[in-house]
Motif scaffolding. Structure first.
Motif, PDB file in Angstrom:
ATOM      1  N   THR A  41       0.841  -1.198   0.000  1.00 23.80           N
ATOM      2  CA  THR A  41       0.000   0.000   0.000  1.00 23.80           C
ATOM      3  C   THR A  41       0.874   1.245   0.000  1.00 23.80           C
ATOM      4  OG1 THR A  41      -1.570  -1.241   1.378  1.00 23.80           O
ATOM      5  CG2 THR A  41      -1.979   1.114   1.104  1.00 23.80           C
ATOM      6  N   LEU A  42       0.541   2.194  -0.873  1.00 27.09           N
ATOM      7  CA  LEU A  42       1.344   3.400  -1.055  1.00 27.09           C
ATOM      8  C   LEU A  42       0.514   4.653  -0.827  1.00 27.09           C
ATOM      9  CD1 LEU A  42       3.109   2.342  -4.372  1.00 27.09           C
ATOM     10  CD2 LEU A  42       4.134   2.361  -2.085  1.00 27.09           C
ATOM     11  N   GLY A  43       1.137   5.638  -0.201  1.00 22.98           N
ATOM     12  CA  GLY A  43       0.547   6.963  -0.091  1.00 22.98           C
ATOM     13  C   GLY A  43       1.131   7.861  -1.160  1.00 22.98           C
ATOM     14  N   LEU A  44       0.294   8.571  -1.893  1.00 23.90           N
ATOM     15  CA  LEU A  44       0.745   9.437  -2.971  1.00 23.90           C
ATOM     16  C   LEU A  44       0.901  10.867  -2.492  1.00 23.90           C
ATOM     17  CD1 LEU A  44      -1.532   8.133  -5.880  1.00 23.90           C
ATOM     18  CD2 LEU A  44       0.694   7.263  -5.096  1.00 23.90           C
ATOM     19  N   GLU A  45       1.671  11.655  -3.225  1.00 25.77           N
ATOM     20  CA  GLU A  45       1.873  13.049  -2.846  1.00 25.77           C
ATOM     21  C   GLU A  45       0.582  13.864  -2.928  1.00 25.77           C
ATOM     22  OE1 GLU A  45       5.113  14.760  -5.007  1.00 25.77           O
ATOM     23  OE2 GLU A  45       6.643  13.729  -3.790  1.00 25.77           O
ATOM     24  N   ASP A  46      -0.380  13.413  -3.733  1.00 24.10           N
ATOM     25  CA  ASP A  46      -1.653  14.146  -3.818  1.00 24.10           C
ATOM     26  C   ASP A  46      -2.648  13.712  -2.750  1.00 24.10           C
ATOM     27  OD1 ASP A  46      -2.629  11.695  -4.680  1.00 24.10           O
ATOM     28  OD2 ASP A  46      -2.879  12.288  -6.769  1.00 24.10           O
ATOM     29  N   GLY A  47      -2.215  12.847  -1.834  1.00 29.88           N
ATOM     30  CA  GLY A  47      -3.059  12.433  -0.712  1.00 29.88           C
ATOM     31  C   GLY A  47      -3.826  11.149  -0.930  1.00 29.88           C
ATOM     32  N   ARG A  48      -3.888  10.666  -2.141  1.00 28.28           N
ATOM     33  CA  ARG A  48      -4.594   9.413  -2.396  1.00 28.28           C
ATOM     34  C   ARG A  48      -3.749   8.212  -1.942  1.00 28.28           C
ATOM     35  NH1 ARG A  48      -6.004   9.390  -8.571  1.00 28.28           N
ATOM     36  NH2 ARG A  48      -3.907  10.303  -8.664  1.00 28.28           N
ATOM     37  N   ILE A  49      -4.414   7.084  -1.814  1.00 25.32           N
ATOM     38  CA  ILE A  49      -3.749   5.850  -1.397  1.00 25.32           C
ATOM     39  C   ILE A  49      -3.959   4.799  -2.479  1.00 25.32           C
ATOM     40  CG2 ILE A  49      -3.693   3.986   0.309  1.00 25.32           C
ATOM     41  CD1 ILE A  49      -4.549   6.014   2.404  1.00 25.32           C
ATOM     42  N   VAL A  50      -2.895   4.085  -2.807  1.00 28.19           N
ATOM     43  CA  VAL A  50      -2.941   3.029  -3.807  1.00 28.19           C
ATOM     44  C   VAL A  50      -2.726   1.687  -3.133  1.00 28.19           C
ATOM     45  CG1 VAL A  50      -1.835   2.026  -5.847  1.00 28.19           C
ATOM     46  CG2 VAL A  50      -2.115   4.507  -5.675  1.00 28.19           C
ATOM     47  N   ARG A  51      -3.644   0.781  -3.384  1.00 24.03           N
ATOM     48  CA  ARG A  51      -3.484  -0.613  -2.948  1.00 24.03           C
ATOM     49  C   ARG A  51      -3.050  -1.408  -4.172  1.00 24.03           C
ATOM     50  NH1 ARG A  51      -2.618  -5.075  -2.118  1.00 24.03           N
ATOM     51  NH2 ARG A  51      -3.609  -6.554  -0.713  1.00 24.03           N
ATOM     52  N   LEU A  52      -1.855  -2.002  -4.108  1.00 27.60           N
ATOM     53  CA  LEU A  52      -1.327  -2.763  -5.232  1.00 27.60           C
ATOM     54  C   LEU A  52      -2.137  -4.054  -5.375  1.00 27.60           C
ATOM     55  CD1 LEU A  52       2.478  -2.261  -4.545  1.00 27.60           C
ATOM     56  CD2 LEU A  52       1.061  -1.031  -6.207  1.00 27.60           C
ATOM     57  N   VAL A  53      -2.958  -4.100  -6.393  1.00 27.78           N
ATOM     58  CA  VAL A  53      -3.892  -5.202  -6.543  1.00 27.78           C
ATOM     59  C   VAL A  53      -3.152  -6.495  -6.888  1.00 27.78           C
ATOM     60  CG1 VAL A  53      -4.348  -4.893  -9.012  1.00 27.78           C
ATOM     61  CG2 VAL A  53      -6.141  -5.775  -7.525  1.00 27.78           C
ATOM     62  N   SER A  54      -3.687  -7.610  -6.415  1.00 30.27           N
ATOM     63  CA  SER A  54      -3.245  -8.982  -6.711  1.00 30.27           C
ATOM     64  C   SER A  54      -2.031  -9.436  -5.917  1.00 30.27           C
ATOM     65  CB  SER A  54      -2.962  -9.181  -8.214  1.00 30.27           C
ATOM     66  OG  SER A  54      -4.128  -8.920  -8.969  1.00 30.27           O
ATOM     67  N   VAL A  55      -1.455  -8.586  -5.068  1.00 28.05           N
ATOM     68  CA  VAL A  55      -0.356  -9.014  -4.207  1.00 28.05           C
ATOM     69  C   VAL A  55      -0.696  -8.680  -2.754  1.00 28.05           C
ATOM     70  CG1 VAL A  55       1.396  -8.823  -5.995  1.00 28.05           C
ATOM     71  CG2 VAL A  55       0.943  -6.858  -4.532  1.00 28.05           C
ATOM     72  N   LEU A  56      -0.373  -9.595  -1.873  1.00 26.48           N
ATOM     73  CA  LEU A  56      -0.691  -9.437  -0.459  1.00 26.48           C
ATOM     74  C   LEU A  56       0.578  -9.640   0.355  1.00 26.48           C
ATOM     75  CD1 LEU A  56      -2.922  -9.134   1.747  1.00 26.48           C
ATOM     76  CD2 LEU A  56      -3.031 -11.641   1.770  1.00 26.48           C
ATOM     77  N   ALA A  57       1.120  -8.551   0.876  1.00 26.85           N
ATOM     78  CA  ALA A  57       2.319  -8.622   1.710  1.00 26.85           C
ATOM     79  C   ALA A  57       1.940  -9.026   3.133  1.00 26.85           C
ATOM     80  CB  ALA A  57       3.023  -7.269   1.724  1.00 26.85           C
ATOM     81  N   PRO A  58       2.864  -9.639   3.878  1.00 24.24           N
ATOM     82  CA  PRO A  58       2.578  -9.978   5.279  1.00 24.24           C
ATOM     83  C   PRO A  58       2.225  -8.726   6.079  1.00 24.24           C
ATOM     84  CG  PRO A  58       4.575 -11.077   4.531  1.00 24.24           C
ATOM     85  CD  PRO A  58       4.205 -10.083   3.465  1.00 24.24           C
ATOM     86  N   LYS A  59       1.322  -8.918   7.037  1.00 26.63           N
ATOM     87  CA  LYS A  59       0.922  -7.851   7.948  1.00 26.63           C
ATOM     88  C   LYS A  59       1.196  -8.308   9.377  1.00 26.63           C
ATOM     89  CE  LYS A  59      -0.998  -5.457   4.545  1.00 26.63           C
ATOM     90  NZ  LYS A  59      -0.766  -6.404   3.426  1.00 26.63           N
ATOM     91  N   ALA A  60       1.616  -7.388  10.217  1.00 23.31           N
ATOM     92  CA  ALA A  60       1.848  -7.723  11.620  1.00 23.31           C
ATOM     93  C   ALA A  60       0.546  -8.192  12.253  1.00 23.31           C
ATOM     94  CB  ALA A  60       2.395  -6.505  12.359  1.00 23.31           C
ATOM     95  N   GLU A  61       0.607  -9.282  13.001  1.00 25.84           N
ATOM     96  CA  GLU A  61      -0.588  -9.813  13.637  1.00 25.84           C
ATOM     97  C   GLU A  61      -0.199 -10.556  14.904  1.00 25.84           C
ATOM     98  OE1 GLU A  61      -1.183 -14.015  11.314  1.00 25.84           O
ATOM     99  OE2 GLU A  61      -1.871 -12.220  10.274  1.00 25.84           O
ATOM    100  N   ALA A  62      -1.190 -10.799  15.753  1.00 30.00           N
ATOM    101  CA  ALA A  62      -0.947 -11.509  17.006  1.00 30.00           C
ATOM    102  C   ALA A  62      -0.849 -13.004  16.736  1.00 30.00           C
ATOM    103  CB  ALA A  62      -2.075 -11.203  17.993  1.00 30.00           C
ATOM    104  N   GLY A  63      -0.415 -13.742  17.762  1.00 31.16           N
ATOM    105  CA  GLY A  63      -0.339 -15.186  17.636  1.00 31.16           C
ATOM    106  C   GLY A  63       1.081 -15.689  17.776  1.00 31.16           C
ATOM    107  N   GLU A  64       1.233 -16.998  17.567  1.00 32.49           N
ATOM    108  CA  GLU A  64       2.539 -17.619  17.785  1.00 32.49           C
ATOM    109  C   GLU A  64       3.584 -17.155  16.781  1.00 32.49           C
ATOM    110  OE1 GLU A  64       2.861 -21.807  16.926  1.00 32.49           O
ATOM    111  OE2 GLU A  64       0.957 -21.790  15.837  1.00 32.49           O
ATOM    112  N   LEU A  65       3.149 -16.644  15.630  1.00 32.64           N
ATOM    113  CA  LEU A  65       4.091 -16.169  14.622  1.00 32.64           C
ATOM    114  C   LEU A  65       4.174 -14.645  14.596  1.00 32.64           C
ATOM    115  CD1 LEU A  65       3.213 -18.584  11.662  1.00 32.64           C
ATOM    116  CD2 LEU A  65       4.952 -18.866  13.440  1.00 32.64           C
ATOM    117  N   ALA A  66       3.805 -14.009  15.707  1.00 29.67           N
ATOM    118  CA  ALA A  66       3.737 -12.548  15.748  1.00 29.67           C
ATOM    119  C   ALA A  66       5.079 -11.898  15.417  1.00 29.67           C
ATOM    120  CB  ALA A  66       3.244 -12.086  17.116  1.00 29.67           C
TER     121      ALA A  66
END
Length: 265
Positions: A41-66
């Motif tokens: 996910t990217l923030g643009l200089e004009d204030g908009r946000i781009v979600r790069l479609v079709s790719v899913l990067a790891p996100k921090a989350e709780a649990g044993e693999l935190a």
């Protein structure tokens, strides 16, 4: 466990894959990147946000693999920031243009060059999984090819427990993963045809075992792709998507890009 080092710009941008047919798409708009919010996910200089479609990067989350997920998430974000912040991107929308949060859903190209497809470069280095949605699945095929190469080479997340696929015959592995993305591999025990749905059953206890279902309105996509859902009985397949709780863990499959047939006739 193998150390997951931060990937620099020099390694993130790769040459184009061959044989991609009409993919990647041609960029339609040029924007400038202000920041990387996370690994996809990217923030643009004009204030908009781009979600790069079709790719899913790891996100921090709780649990044993935190600790692992936090580290991998930061690695992906840092690599993306090093590659694109302060630079121009060309954007191409190939399906639904925005998500429910108002983020632009797009393929992106460094400096507007269609040969520098950001989604492909992310997948090549093992920084994300490939996913496909009903309203946004164009060009997933070439990305799956790159993901397979990265997995075989144990790049990035594929060198960690996050790269492990769930076993469709062991639904307990999916316990507690409702709402999370998963790649599940297993043998289809039976196929159930109903007026409104087709079910791929990975066990005989339908109230507990893993299931994949296709709604009637989505079946035509599989017919077009010459995939006989009934013919998948007894075949070993790999399915990707978000885990649902439907009297046991399930994935709603809306398009053929979510399905890989693993065994050979």
């Amino acid at each position: 466990m193998r150390t997951f080092a931060v990937i620099a710009l020099a390694g993130l941008i790769s040459p184009p894959a061959e044989g991609a047919e009409s993919c990647p798409p041609r960029p339609e708009e040029t924007v400038r990147v202000a920041k990387a919010i996370d690994g996809d996910t990217l923030g643009l200089e004009d204030g908009r946000i781009v979600r790069l479609v079709s790719v899913l990067a790891p996100k921090a989350e709780a649990g044993e693999l935190a600790d692992m997920t936090r580290r991998l998430a930061e690695t992906a974000r840092t690599a993306l920031a090093d590659a694109v912040v302060g630079r121009d991107l060309g954007l191409a929308v190939t399906g639904r243009a925005q998500d429910r949060h108002g983020r632009i859903l797009a393929h992106a190209f460094l400096d507007g060059n269609p040969d520098r497809w950001l989604q492909r470069d992310i997948i090549v280095k093992g920084l994300a999984w490939v996913y496909a949605l009903e309203d946004n699945y164009r060009c997933v095929g070439p990305l799956l090819d790159e993901e397979a190469r990265a997995r075989g080479a144990r790049m990035g997340l594929w060198a960690t427990k996050l790269g492990a696929m769930a076993d469709g015959g062991r639904p307990q592995q999916l316990s507690g993963r409702t709402g999370r993305f998963a790649i599940v591999e297993g043998r289809v025990d039976s196929v159930g045809e109903r007026p409104k749905r087709t079910y791929l059953n990975f066990g005989t206890n339908w109230s507990e075992d893993f299931t994949v279902y296709v709604d009637r309105g989505d079946r035509a996509r599989f017919d077009t792709a010459d995939i006989d859902l009934k013919g998948l009985e007894g075949r070993r397949v790999r399915v990707r998507g978000w885990i649902l709780d439907d009297r046991g863990p399930a994935i709603h499959m809306t398009n053929p890009e979510q399905l890989e047939i693993v065994d050979a006739r």
